[in-house]
Design a protein around this motif. Sequence first.
Motif, PDB file in Angstrom:
ATOM      1  N   LYS A  81       0.823  -1.209   0.000  1.00 37.22           N
ATOM      2  CA  LYS A  81       0.000   0.000   0.000  1.00 37.22           C
ATOM      3  C   LYS A  81       0.857   1.259   0.000  1.00 37.22           C
ATOM      4  CE  LYS A  81      -4.191  -1.753   2.261  1.00 37.22           C
ATOM      5  NZ  LYS A  81      -5.044  -1.666   3.471  1.00 37.22           N
ATOM      6  N   VAL A  82       1.919   1.241   0.785  1.00 34.65           N
ATOM      7  CA  VAL A  82       2.819   2.400   0.861  1.00 34.65           C
ATOM      8  C   VAL A  82       3.511   2.613  -0.480  1.00 34.65           C
ATOM      9  CG1 VAL A  82       4.922   3.324   1.934  1.00 34.65           C
ATOM     10  CG2 VAL A  82       3.193   2.191   3.341  1.00 34.65           C
ATOM     11  N   LEU A  83       4.051   1.545  -1.048  1.00 36.95           N
ATOM     12  CA  LEU A  83       4.742   1.649  -2.333  1.00 36.95           C
ATOM     13  C   LEU A  83       3.796   2.110  -3.441  1.00 36.95           C
ATOM     14  CD1 LEU A  83       6.966  -1.556  -2.204  1.00 36.95           C
ATOM     15  CD2 LEU A  83       7.589   0.791  -1.595  1.00 36.95           C
ATOM     16  N   ALA A  84       2.560   1.662  -3.389  1.00 40.08           N
ATOM     17  CA  ALA A  84       1.568   2.064  -4.387  1.00 40.08           C
ATOM     18  C   ALA A  84       1.314   3.570  -4.325  1.00 40.08           C
ATOM     19  CB  ALA A  84       0.274   1.290  -4.172  1.00 40.08           C
ATOM     20  N   TRP A  85       1.125   4.099  -3.112  1.00 39.89           N
ATOM     21  CA  TRP A  85       0.894   5.537  -2.955  1.00 39.89           C
ATOM     22  C   TRP A  85       2.094   6.350  -3.418  1.00 39.89           C
ATOM     23  CZ3 TRP A  85      -3.432   8.017  -2.600  1.00 39.89           C
ATOM     24  CH2 TRP A  85      -4.542   7.416  -1.989  1.00 39.89           C
ATOM     25  N   VAL A  86       3.293   5.898  -3.054  1.00 41.43           N
ATOM     26  CA  VAL A  86       4.515   6.606  -3.457  1.00 41.43           C
ATOM     27  C   VAL A  86       4.650   6.592  -4.977  1.00 41.43           C
ATOM     28  CG1 VAL A  86       7.049   6.561  -3.376  1.00 41.43           C
ATOM     29  CG2 VAL A  86       5.729   6.213  -1.284  1.00 41.43           C
ATOM     30  N   ALA A  87       4.368   5.451  -5.594  1.00 40.05           N
ATOM     31  CA  ALA A  87       4.449   5.341  -7.054  1.00 40.05           C
ATOM     32  C   ALA A  87       3.531   6.348  -7.736  1.00 40.05           C
ATOM     33  CB  ALA A  87       4.091   3.915  -7.482  1.00 40.05           C
ATOM     34  N   VAL A  88       2.309   6.456  -7.260  1.00 44.86           N
ATOM     35  CA  VAL A  88       1.353   7.402  -7.857  1.00 44.86           C
ATOM     36  C   VAL A  88       1.809   8.845  -7.636  1.00 44.86           C
ATOM     37  CG1 VAL A  88      -1.017   8.277  -7.761  1.00 44.86           C
ATOM     38  CG2 VAL A  88      -0.598   5.805  -7.739  1.00 44.86           C
ATOM     39  N   ALA A  89       2.343   9.143  -6.453  1.00 51.80           N
ATOM     40  CA  ALA A  89       2.822  10.497  -6.166  1.00 51.80           C
ATOM     41  C   ALA A  89       3.968  10.880  -7.096  1.00 51.80           C
ATOM     42  CB  ALA A  89       3.273  10.588  -4.704  1.00 51.80           C
ATOM     43  N   LEU A  90       4.882   9.955  -7.345  1.00 49.30           N
ATOM     44  CA  LEU A  90       5.993  10.217  -8.269  1.00 49.30           C
ATOM     45  C   LEU A  90       5.489  10.486  -9.673  1.00 49.30           C
ATOM     46  CD1 LEU A  90       8.392   7.385  -7.033  1.00 49.30           C
ATOM     47  CD2 LEU A  90       8.854   9.849  -6.874  1.00 49.30           C
ATOM     48  N   PHE A  91       4.552   9.675 -10.114  1.00 46.05           N
ATOM     49  CA  PHE A  91       4.013   9.817 -11.464  1.00 46.05           C
ATOM     50  C   PHE A  91       3.260  11.135 -11.622  1.00 46.05           C
ATOM     51  CE2 PHE A  91       0.555   9.167 -14.536  1.00 46.05           C
ATOM     52  CZ  PHE A  91       1.289   8.865 -15.665  1.00 46.05           C
ATOM     53  N   VAL A  92       2.427  11.462 -10.659  1.00 45.98           N
ATOM     54  CA  VAL A  92       1.666  12.720 -10.711  1.00 45.98           C
ATOM     55  C   VAL A  92       2.621  13.906 -10.722  1.00 45.98           C
ATOM     56  CG1 VAL A  92       0.059  14.209  -9.436  1.00 45.98           C
ATOM     57  CG2 VAL A  92      -0.428  11.761  -9.679  1.00 45.98           C
ATOM     58  N   GLY A  93       3.697  13.813  -9.933  1.00 47.90           N
ATOM     59  CA  GLY A  93       4.696  14.876  -9.916  1.00 47.90           C
ATOM     60  C   GLY A  93       5.287  15.119 -11.293  1.00 47.90           C
ATOM     61  N   HIS A  94       5.626  14.030 -11.982  1.00 42.64           N
ATOM     62  CA  HIS A  94       6.215  14.178 -13.315  1.00 42.64           C
ATOM     63  C   HIS A  94       5.219  14.802 -14.295  1.00 42.64           C
ATOM     64  CE1 HIS A  94       8.692  13.326 -16.826  1.00 42.64           C
ATOM     65  NE2 HIS A  94       7.555  12.982 -17.421  1.00 42.64           N
ATOM     66  N   CYS A  95       3.990  14.355 -14.260  1.00 42.91           N
ATOM     67  CA  CYS A  95       2.982  14.835 -15.216  1.00 42.91           C
ATOM     68  C   CYS A  95       2.470  16.233 -14.901  1.00 42.91           C
ATOM     69  CB  CYS A  95       1.814  13.853 -15.268  1.00 42.91           C
ATOM     70  SG  CYS A  95       2.232  12.230 -15.915  1.00 42.91           S
ATOM     71  N   TYR A  96       2.431  16.564 -13.619  1.00 34.75           N
ATOM     72  CA  TYR A  96       1.887  17.866 -13.198  1.00 34.75           C
ATOM     73  C   TYR A  96       2.860  18.537 -12.210  1.00 34.75           C
ATOM     74  CZ  TYR A  96      -2.229  15.733 -15.252  1.00 34.75           C
ATOM     75  OH  TYR A  96      -3.097  15.106 -16.117  1.00 34.75           O
ATOM     76  N   PRO A  97       4.035  18.968 -12.702  1.00 36.27           N
ATOM     77  CA  PRO A  97       5.068  19.520 -11.816  1.00 36.27           C
ATOM     78  C   PRO A  97       4.772  20.940 -11.346  1.00 36.27           C
ATOM     79  CG  PRO A  97       5.807  19.602 -14.082  1.00 36.27           C
ATOM     80  CD  PRO A  97       4.475  18.907 -14.097  1.00 36.27           C
ATOM     81  N   VAL A  98       4.860  21.144 -10.069  1.00 36.59           N
ATOM     82  CA  VAL A  98       4.616  22.464  -9.508  1.00 36.59           C
ATOM     83  C   VAL A  98       5.625  23.469 -10.037  1.00 36.59           C
ATOM     84  CG1 VAL A  98       6.050  22.027  -7.450  1.00 36.59           C
ATOM     85  CG2 VAL A  98       4.195  23.711  -7.334  1.00 36.59           C
ATOM     86  N   TYR A  99       6.845  23.013 -10.384  1.00 30.35           N
ATOM     87  CA  TYR A  99       7.896  23.914 -10.858  1.00 30.35           C
ATOM     88  C   TYR A  99       7.599  24.504 -12.240  1.00 30.35           C
ATOM     89  CZ  TYR A  99      10.184  20.808  -7.470  1.00 30.35           C
ATOM     90  OH  TYR A  99      10.481  20.041  -6.372  1.00 30.35           O
ATOM     91  N   LEU A 100       6.734  23.852 -13.003  1.00 27.66           N
ATOM     92  CA  LEU A 100       6.426  24.308 -14.365  1.00 27.66           C
ATOM     93  C   LEU A 100       4.939  24.628 -14.514  1.00 27.66           C
ATOM     94  CD1 LEU A 100       8.522  21.805 -16.547  1.00 27.66           C
ATOM     95  CD2 LEU A 100       9.184  24.083 -15.747  1.00 27.66           C
ATOM     96  N   MET A 101       4.340  25.132 -13.457  1.00 35.43           N
ATOM     97  CA  MET A 101       2.916  25.484 -13.482  1.00 35.43           C
ATOM     98  C   MET A 101       2.057  24.277 -13.868  1.00 35.43           C
ATOM     99  SD  MET A 101       3.053  28.602 -12.496  1.00 35.43           S
ATOM    100  CE  MET A 101       1.400  29.200 -12.794  1.00 35.43           C
TER     101      MET A 101
END
Length: 196
Positions: A81-101
């Motif tokens: 469960k922990v690894l699954a949540w971390v995986a999704v967070a990493l993916f969302v970060g790449h697709c929707y990066p706060v650094y690039l609006m």
Amino acid sequence: MMELTVILLVSYLIGAIPSGVVLTRLSGATDVRKAGSGNIGATNVYRVAGKRLGILTLLADMLKGVVPLLAVQWLYSSEPKVLAWVAVALFVGHCYPVYLMFKGGKGVATALGIYLVLSPASVGIALLVFAFVLWRWRYVSLASICAAAVIPALVYGFERSLPIFIATLVIAAGVIYRHRGNISRLLDGSESRFKG
């Protein structure tokens, strides 16, 4: 709970690092967002700034998936469960990066890094699918979509873990969704072929 929240936030921020933009800026190349397809991923970097930077972007985006997941496994928890949540967070970060609006890449390389940790055997088969489609039709986008489409079933078959399967399904759906423009171009025949 607080620890996990912090881990997920840090994972998102690591996933959000725009490797393609950073590498092309450091090299003095054209801003990848203003050339080619405008995407920050490895394929567009390859087309705009050359093979070396394209490969470096691919590796950097993959490592964004590999390193944080391995760190969480070793230092915090290997619970699915922990690894699954971390995986999704990493993916969302790449697709929707706060650094690039929140305008990021399509997530293929980062997803690949994630899957290398969660289910290496699945990656092997998905890469064969990717390679065949790319060889046969010469579209990176189509190869990526096909690999994304098959990997959830592969992960479930090899890992038999519902949380990991759900995370894989979410990520695969995200990859396909992020390729919706490519799908339109594939359908009308205007998609660019890979010239490697």
